[in-house]
Design an enzyme around this catalytic site. Structure first.
Site, PDB file in Angstrom:
ATOM      1  N   GLY A  15       0.819  -1.207   0.000  1.00  0.00           N
ATOM      2  CA  GLY A  15       0.000   0.000   0.000  1.00  0.00           C
ATOM      3  C   GLY A  15       0.849   1.252   0.000  1.00  0.00           C
ATOM      4  CB  CYS A  16       4.120   2.064   1.189  1.00  0.00           C
ATOM      5  SG  CYS A  16       3.416   2.196   2.831  1.00  0.00           S
ATOM      6  CD  GLN A  17       5.312   6.214  -5.636  1.00  0.00           C
ATOM      7  OE1 GLN A  17       4.773   7.134  -5.046  1.00  0.00           O
ATOM      8  NE2 GLN A  17       5.740   6.335  -6.874  1.00  0.00           N
TER       9      GLN A  17
END
Length: 146
Positions: free
Chosen positions: A59-61
């Site tokens: 969910g994190c780049q």
């Protein structure tokens, strides 16, 4: 893992108040971003052997790894990122939540995000990543309570 410096304040509410006060010192967002980067450098070293897919926060780049430990009476989190600003966001989240009871974690909304204007100054991908981080912390607390 290395000993956690958290909690820095006795309660999550006091941690949020301290964050609010610290960010109030800065006049503009370039100074606040620099402060976030400086905070990220204060994260304890994160062991390379824990930088695995199993501990990766999706969910994190950016690449983010997080490992919970403890039980319902005290949950600690170790975390790291390959991004300087994200490391600062992790520091703030751990300052509020790490070293707290599961009940205190679940009872504490992350008001500091709006209070310091962070929500308005993060890119959509960083906002999503921060939401994923906070959801992971809440889920870990919920799991310890059964």
């Amino acid at each position: 893992m290395n000993a956690s410096p958290f909690p820095l304040e006795p309660t999550a509410a006091e941690a949020q108040a301290a964050i609010r006060d610290e960010f109030a010192f800065f006049d503009d967002w370039s100074e606040r971003y620099q402060y976030l980067i400086d905070l990220g450098r204060k994260l304890p070293p994160f062991p390379d052997e824990l930088r695995t897919e199993e501990h990766r926060l999706h969910g994190c780049q950016s690449m983010v790894w997080i490992v919970p430990s403890g039980d319902a009476s005290r949950l600690d989190f170790a975390a790291a990122s390959d991004s300087a600003i994200v490391s600062g966001l992790i520091f703030l989240a751990l300052r509020v939540y790490s070293g707290r009871s599961a009940r205190e974690i679940l009872d504490t909304d992350p008001d500091y995000i709006a209070d310091i204007g962070l929500a308005k100054h993060l890119s959509p991908t960083r906002s999503n990543g921060l939401a994923s981080l906070l959801a992971f912390i809440r889920d870990a607390a919920q799991r310890t309570l059964g």
